[in-house]
Scaffold this active site. Structure first.
Site, PDB file in Angstrom:
ATOM      1  N   SER A  12       0.919  -1.202   0.143  1.00 23.83           N
ATOM      2  CA  SER A  12       0.035   0.051   0.006  1.00 23.83           C
ATOM      3  C   SER A  12       0.851   1.342   0.190  1.00 23.83           C
ATOM      4  CB  SER A  12      -0.871   0.065   1.352  1.00 23.83           C
ATOM      5  OG  SER A  12      -1.533   1.351   1.478  1.00 23.83           O
TER       6      SER A  12
HETATM    7  C1  GSF Z   1      -5.832   6.812   1.520  1.00 21.16           C
HETATM    8  C2  GSF Z   1      -6.058   5.326   2.291  1.00 21.16           C
HETATM    9  C3  GSF Z   1      -6.377   4.068   1.175  1.00 21.16           C
HETATM   10  O1  GSF Z   1      -7.480   4.554   0.327  1.00 21.16           O
HETATM   11  C4  GSF Z   1      -4.438   7.744   2.954  1.00 21.16           C
HETATM   12  O2  GSF Z   1      -4.241   6.816   4.124  1.00 21.16           O
HETATM   13  O3  GSF Z   1      -3.427   8.628   2.804  1.00 21.16           O
HETATM   14  N1  GSF Z   1      -5.796   9.013   1.641  1.00 21.16           N
HETATM   15  C5  GSF Z   1      -5.602   7.556   2.396  1.00 21.16           C
HETATM   16  N2  GSF Z   1      -5.934   3.068   1.340  1.00 21.16           N
HETATM   17  C6  GSF Z   1      -6.309   1.842   0.709  1.00 21.16           C
HETATM   18  C7  GSF Z   1      -5.087   0.827   0.357  1.00 21.16           C
HETATM   19  S1  GSF Z   1      -4.108   1.384  -0.683  1.00 21.16           S
HETATM   20  O4  GSF Z   1      -3.038   0.697  -1.079  1.00 21.16           O
HETATM   21  O5  GSF Z   1      -4.105   2.614  -1.349  1.00 21.16           O
HETATM   22  C8  GSF Z   1      -7.320   1.081   1.164  1.00 21.16           C
HETATM   23  O6  GSF Z   1      -7.106   0.797   2.448  1.00 21.16           O
HETATM   24  N3  GSF Z   1      -8.429   0.888   0.672  1.00 21.16           N
HETATM   25  C9  GSF Z   1      -9.432  -0.199   1.037  1.00 21.16           C
HETATM   26  C10 GSF Z   1     -10.718   0.683   1.004  1.00 21.16           C
HETATM   27  O7  GSF Z   1     -11.777   0.110   1.126  1.00 21.16           O
HETATM   28  O8  GSF Z   1     -10.823   1.887   0.518  1.00 21.16           O
END
Ligand code: GSF
Length: 221
Positions: A12
């Site tokens: 991630s």
């Molecule tokens: C994005 C976190 C995110 O969407 C940050 O922490 O900076 N703006 C936030 N993370 C993703 C995983 S990644 O690899 O981007 C996530 O957890 N997605 C799962 C979901 O259900 O949105």
């Protein structure tokens, strides 16, 4: 020292932002792997901690914080020996914040718009408008680095960690053109020399790019 726990996965990009920050600050922490591919972040236990079901998630003495930009600024303010990575000077901090929001609202969204259909619908297709969006991200990043060593000025900040994790991941979708984006490539090269780069970004980036390259096979030109 309070018990700091980071929940996430190396692939991630925003988790890698937090790994770089934790290691840059030399903060002892426990790393709890969350298998996002197996949708572990939708478990009842995880949702109780983070109703937005995203990684990274930080636990600090029983308090939870999510979003890498919120986590990293908190870590420097609370645990930093100094404010170098997140200056307290109001104007310098405003510039770092602008680059953090640039990562969150422009760079990361360009990435999310491509990988969400890949993860959720098993799509292998990248349409032209999303490619153009990524190139616009590269143009802006190159502009920010025009006469600066780092993304927010002439010293390293947490904004470099965020933008690096995202831009190096975007590079796995559309390769950065050496002619068009020399400053950006020099900046990535410069950051890759950091002693904690490999553990913070290198390892997870290779794994992530391998997934991107194996799953995104159709590009609309
Ligand atoms: C994005 C976190 C995110 O969407 C940050 O922490 O900076 N703006 C936030 N993370 C993703 C995983 S990644 O690899 O981007 C996530 O957890 N997605 C799962 C979901 O259900 O949105």
């Amino acid at each position: 020292m309070s018990r700091v726990v980071l929940y996430g996965a190396d692939i991630s990009p925003p988790v890698r932002t937090c790994l770089l920050t934790l290691k840059a600050l030399n903060i002892p922490f426990e790393y709890k792997f969350v298998d996002i591919v197996a949708r572990e972040h939708f478990s009842e236990e995880f949702i109780k901690k983070n109703p937005q079901h995203t990684v990274p998630l930080l636990e600090d003495n029983g308090k939870y914080i999510w979003d890498s930009h919120a986590i990293c600024s908190y870590l420097v303010d609370k645990y930093g020996q100094n404010d170098k990575l997140y200056p307290k000077d109001l104007y310098q901090r405003a510039i770092v914040n602008q680059r953090l929001y640039f990562d969150a609202s422009i760079l990361y969204m360009a990435l999310r718009n491509v990988v969400l259909p890949m993860w959720r619908e098993n799509s292998n297709f990248v349409p032209k408008d999303k490619i153009m969006n990524i190139l616009e991200c590269y143009n802006l990043t190159e502009t920010f680095l025009e006469n600066r060593q780092y993304i927010a000025g002439d010293s390293l900040t947490i904004a470099d960690f965020g933008c690096l994790a995202t831009v190096s991941s975007l590079n796995g979708i559309i390769e950065l053109d050496k002619e068009k984006y020399p400053k950006t490539l020099e900046w990535i090269e410069r950051l890759s020399k950091l002693p904690y780069y490999e553990e913070g970004n290198g390892k997870g980036l290779r794994e992530y790019v391998a997934i991107l390259k194996s799953r995104l096979t159709e590009f609309e030109m």
